[in-house]
Design a protein around this motif. Structure first.
Motif, PDB file in Angstrom:
ATOM      1  N   MET A 153       0.848  -1.202   0.000  1.00 25.76           N
ATOM      2  CA  MET A 153       0.000   0.000   0.000  1.00 25.76           C
ATOM      3  C   MET A 153       0.882   1.249   0.000  1.00 25.76           C
ATOM      4  N   GLN A 154       2.109   1.093   0.456  1.00 22.04           N
ATOM      5  CA  GLN A 154       2.989   2.250   0.581  1.00 22.04           C
ATOM      6  C   GLN A 154       4.186   2.053  -0.337  1.00 22.04           C
ATOM      7  N   ASP A 155       4.198   2.755  -1.464  1.00 23.94           N
ATOM      8  CA  ASP A 155       5.292   2.575  -2.425  1.00 23.94           C
ATOM      9  C   ASP A 155       6.581   3.144  -1.852  1.00 23.94           C
ATOM     10  N   VAL A 178       7.789   6.862  14.601  1.00 18.15           N
ATOM     11  CA  VAL A 178       8.109   7.687  15.780  1.00 18.15           C
ATOM     12  C   VAL A 178       7.374   7.149  17.018  1.00 18.15           C
ATOM     13  N   GLN A 179       6.235   6.471  16.801  1.00 21.87           N
ATOM     14  CA  GLN A 179       5.549   5.809  17.930  1.00 21.87           C
ATOM     15  C   GLN A 179       6.513   4.837  18.602  1.00 21.87           C
ATOM     16  N   ILE A 180       7.162   4.023  17.776  1.00 21.71           N
ATOM     17  CA  ILE A 180       8.058   2.983  18.301  1.00 21.71           C
ATOM     18  C   ILE A 180       9.249   3.625  19.009  1.00 21.71           C
ATOM     19  N   TYR A 199       7.699   9.983   2.804  1.00 20.19           N
ATOM     20  CA  TYR A 199       8.065   9.797   1.383  1.00 20.19           C
ATOM     21  C   TYR A 199       7.406   8.558   0.794  1.00 20.19           C
ATOM     22  N   ARG A 200       6.831   8.718  -0.387  1.00 12.90           N
ATOM     23  CA  ARG A 200       6.357   7.547  -1.137  1.00 12.90           C
ATOM     24  C   ARG A 200       6.535   7.805  -2.617  1.00 12.90           C
ATOM     25  N   CYS A 201       6.743   6.721  -3.338  1.00  7.29           N
ATOM     26  CA  CYS A 201       7.020   6.850  -4.767  1.00  7.29           C
ATOM     27  C   CYS A 201       5.695   7.049  -5.505  1.00  7.29           C
ATOM     28  N   HIS A 212       3.873  15.436   4.041  1.00  3.50           N
ATOM     29  CA  HIS A 212       3.985  15.603   5.497  1.00  3.50           C
ATOM     30  C   HIS A 212       2.842  14.914   6.234  1.00  3.50           C
ATOM     31  N   GLN A 213       3.182  14.382   7.366  1.00  2.00           N
ATOM     32  CA  GLN A 213       2.149  13.791   8.224  1.00  2.00           C
ATOM     33  C   GLN A 213       2.354  14.272   9.648  1.00  2.00           C
ATOM     34  N   VAL A 214       1.304  14.136  10.445  1.00  2.00           N
ATOM     35  CA  VAL A 214       1.515  14.251  11.889  1.00  2.00           C
ATOM     36  C   VAL A 214       0.963  12.985  12.521  1.00  2.00           C
ATOM     37  N   GLU A 215       1.793  12.407  13.369  1.00  2.63           N
ATOM     38  CA  GLU A 215       1.400  11.207  14.087  1.00  2.63           C
ATOM     39  C   GLU A 215       0.960  11.634  15.477  1.00  2.63           C
ATOM     40  N   GLY A 216       0.005  10.946  16.053  1.00  5.49           N
ATOM     41  CA  GLY A 216      -0.359  11.217  17.445  1.00  5.49           C
ATOM     42  C   GLY A 216      -0.328   9.913  18.213  1.00  5.49           C
ATOM     43  N   TYR A 253      -8.748  -0.630   8.357  1.00 10.54           N
ATOM     44  CA  TYR A 253      -7.747  -1.594   8.796  1.00 10.54           C
ATOM     45  C   TYR A 253      -6.357  -0.982   8.733  1.00 10.54           C
ATOM     46  N   PHE A 254      -5.635  -1.032   9.830  1.00  6.19           N
ATOM     47  CA  PHE A 254      -4.198  -0.761   9.843  1.00  6.19           C
ATOM     48  C   PHE A 254      -3.573  -1.836  10.726  1.00  6.19           C
ATOM     49  N   PRO A 255      -2.417  -2.357  10.342  1.00  6.34           N
ATOM     50  CA  PRO A 255      -1.839  -3.447  11.145  1.00  6.34           C
ATOM     51  C   PRO A 255      -1.487  -3.002  12.552  1.00  6.34           C
ATOM     52  N   PHE A 256      -1.225  -1.704  12.741  1.00  3.86           N
ATOM     53  CA  PHE A 256      -0.741  -1.237  14.041  1.00  3.86           C
ATOM     54  C   PHE A 256      -1.838  -0.758  14.972  1.00  3.86           C
ATOM     55  N   THR A 257      -3.103  -0.800  14.517  1.00  7.23           N
ATOM     56  CA  THR A 257      -4.206  -0.440  15.411  1.00  7.23           C
ATOM     57  C   THR A 257      -5.292  -1.506  15.344  1.00  7.23           C
ATOM     58  N   GLU A 258      -6.020  -1.640  16.450  1.00  3.58           N
ATOM     59  CA  GLU A 258      -7.111  -2.617  16.504  1.00  3.58           C
ATOM     60  C   GLU A 258      -8.061  -2.222  17.627  1.00  3.58           C
ATOM     61  N   GLY A 287      -6.138   8.423   9.463  1.00  2.00           N
ATOM     62  CA  GLY A 287      -6.343   7.070   9.948  1.00  2.00           C
ATOM     63  C   GLY A 287      -6.059   7.059  11.441  1.00  2.00           C
ATOM     64  N   CYS A 288      -6.753   6.171  12.166  1.00  4.39           N
ATOM     65  CA  CYS A 288      -6.557   6.163  13.622  1.00  4.39           C
ATOM     66  C   CYS A 288      -7.026   4.834  14.208  1.00  4.39           C
ATOM     67  N   GLY A 289      -6.882   4.686  15.496  1.00  5.69           N
ATOM     68  CA  GLY A 289      -7.377   3.482  16.151  1.00  5.69           C
ATOM     69  C   GLY A 289      -6.741   3.293  17.512  1.00  5.69           C
ATOM     70  N   MET A 290      -7.125   2.200  18.162  1.00  2.87           N
ATOM     71  CA  MET A 290      -6.501   1.843  19.434  1.00  2.87           C
ATOM     72  C   MET A 290      -5.212   1.093  19.106  1.00  2.87           C
ATOM     73  N   ALA A 310      -3.830   6.019  18.661  1.00  2.00           N
ATOM     74  CA  ALA A 310      -2.868   6.673  17.761  1.00  2.00           C
ATOM     75  C   ALA A 310      -3.633   7.201  16.565  1.00  2.00           C
ATOM     76  N   PHE A 311      -3.043   8.176  15.917  1.00  2.00           N
ATOM     77  CA  PHE A 311      -3.638   8.664  14.661  1.00  2.00           C
ATOM     78  C   PHE A 311      -2.536   9.188  13.760  1.00  2.00           C
ATOM     79  N   GLY A 312      -2.823   9.223  12.467  1.00  2.00           N
ATOM     80  CA  GLY A 312      -1.859   9.744  11.495  1.00  2.00           C
ATOM     81  C   GLY A 312      -2.614  10.537  10.442  1.00  2.00           C
ATOM     82  N   MET A 313      -2.201  11.782  10.282  1.00  2.00           N
ATOM     83  CA  MET A 313      -2.980  12.690   9.423  1.00  2.00           C
ATOM     84  C   MET A 313      -2.055  13.304   8.373  1.00  2.00           C
TER      85      MET A 313
HETATM   86  N1  DAH Z   1       0.535   5.413   9.113  1.00  2.00           N
HETATM   87  C1  DAH Z   1      -0.736   5.400   8.399  1.00  2.00           C
HETATM   88  C2  DAH Z   1      -0.485   5.781   6.943  1.00  2.00           C
HETATM   89  O1  DAH Z   1       0.418   6.494   6.646  1.00  2.00           O
HETATM   90  C3  DAH Z   1      -1.702   6.375   9.016  1.00  2.00           C
HETATM   91  C4  DAH Z   1      -2.142   5.958  10.373  1.00  2.00           C
HETATM   92  C5  DAH Z   1      -3.270   5.190  10.521  1.00  2.00           C
HETATM   93  C6  DAH Z   1      -1.423   6.300  11.508  1.00  2.00           C
HETATM   94  C7  DAH Z   1      -3.714   4.784  11.762  1.00  2.00           C
HETATM   95  C8  DAH Z   1      -1.842   5.910  12.781  1.00  2.00           C
HETATM   96  C9  DAH Z   1      -3.016   5.147  12.885  1.00  2.00           C
HETATM   97  O2  DAH Z   1      -1.200   6.215  13.894  1.00  2.00           O
HETATM   98  O3  DAH Z   1      -3.423   4.775  14.121  1.00  2.00           O
HETATM   99  O4  DAH Z   1      -1.223   5.372   6.082  1.00  2.00           O
END
Ligand code: DAH
Length: 349
Positions: A153-155, A178-180, A199-201, A212-216, A253-258, A287-290, A310-313
């Protein structure tokens, strides 16, 4: 049929070729519809069955050899072109700008500051990570193992140098690593945002290879989905300056949230202008989730006692929405007219 002669001549021409156009012409001359090798292949029909078999095999071999030679020469020329551009098109960034230019703040810089200030008022501090990441932090630690479809999904841009696990470094495809990094360094409770370059191709009017993104990330003993929704809605109200904001959370669906969700905000088009907050159309902004307990365990967090969200915008996207800009690439064009029209005076800041 002198196959060896054709190969010799093609090899020589390819070797001598010094630009992409010339190489393309050679390709057409040998492999095109009316190319020499194509004509030879066509003439097979006049041969006997036995001859067809042996000459056919030789011709196929010739075709693939010439094709490979062209491909590798093409790569060689491309690398040379890039190197010469890097050498000749360097700019002196210490050169003072002409006096006629009044300094402007870039819309993305303004968004950075606003995002930091809004989340700052909610108690989030700023964390950082490197743009060049290891495979482990960018993927595996976030529960995206090798061969996982989420990697496609991420080139990804890979870097030739290898990390200590023998994997090529990557340009981070998201700010999630940066979460890790934060969880490995700090003991929960943790409450951070991580704005930064990603960065993505990919390149079109809504995708730029650098964006640019912001992670929470908020981890404590009882943070829940309700807190997550409240936080994000409050952020959007403040950032977009809309009090009555229609939003929706869609399961995702994101592998890092559920569980995982995506947040959309409503909009409508009135008088050719986009109006945010109301209407029947929806725009996805994050995207976001627990946080998936697997991720917490990878960072040695005690999952019996701690949980969080967490969330990523996409910061470019929310900036485009806020100011009605339609082409992400214009942000990074370095065009002074564009910044004069779309930038902010330092005083407004
Ligand atoms: N990292 C994801 C992306 O770039 C966005 C994202 C989704 C970040 C869910 C998160 C999250 O922290 O909980 O597509």
């Amino acid at each position: 049929m002198d196959i060896k002669k054709v190969l010799k001549e093609a090899t020589k021409e390819i070797e001598l070729s010094s630009n992409q156009l010339n190489l393309q012409n050679i390709k057409v001359a040998y492999l095109g519809k009316k190319g020499r090798i194509t004509e030879l292949l066509k003439s097979l029909k006049n041969l006997s069955l036995d001859e067809k078999k042996s000459v056919g095999a030789e011709l196929n071999q010739l075709r693939s050899e010439v094709d490979n030679l062209i491909k590798s020469k093409f790569n060689e020329i491309k690398v040379e072109e890039i190197n010469s551009m890097l050498k000749n098109e360097s700019i002196d960034i210490s050169f003072p700008p002409p006096n006629s230019i009044s300094p402007k703040v870039h819309p993305i810089s303004k968004t950075f500051d606003e995002v930091i200030s809004i989340f700052g008022s909610m108690g989030y501090s700023v964390a950082e990570g490197p743009d060049i990441e290891t495979d482990y932090f960018n993927f595996s630690a976030l529960n995206i193992p090798e061969n996982h479809p989420a990697r496609e999904m991420q080139d990804t841009f890979y870097i030739e140098d290898k990390d200590k696990d023998g994997k090529p470094f990557v340009l981070r495809t998201h700010t999630s690593p940066v979460q890790i990094r934060t969880l490995l360094k700090e003991k929960p409770p943790v409450k951070i945002i991580a704005p930064g370059r990603t960065y993505r191709c990919d390149s079109d009017s809504t995708h730029s290879p650098m964006f640019h993104q912001v992670e929470g990330l908020f981890i404590n003993k009882n943070a829940n989905m309700g807190n997550l929704k409240g936080t994000l809605i409050e952020f959007c109200k403040q950032f977009f300056n809309v009090q009555d904001l229609k939003v929706r959370f869609r399961p995702s669906y994101f592998p890092f949230t559920e569980p995982s969700a995506e947040m959309d905000i409503a909009y409508e088009i009135a008088n050719n202008k986009i109006k945010l907050g109301q209407g029947d159309l929806w725009l996805e902004i994050l995207g976001c989730g627990m946080v998936n307990p697997i991720v917490l365990e990878n960072c040695n967090v005690d999952t019996k006692n701690f949980q969080g969200f967490a969330f990523g915008m996409g910061l470019d996207r929310i900036t485009m929405l806020k100011y009605g800009l339609t082409d992400i690439r214009s942000f990074f064009s370095g065009n002074l007219n564009w910044i004069a029209n779309n930038g902010f005076s330092i005083g407004d800041f």
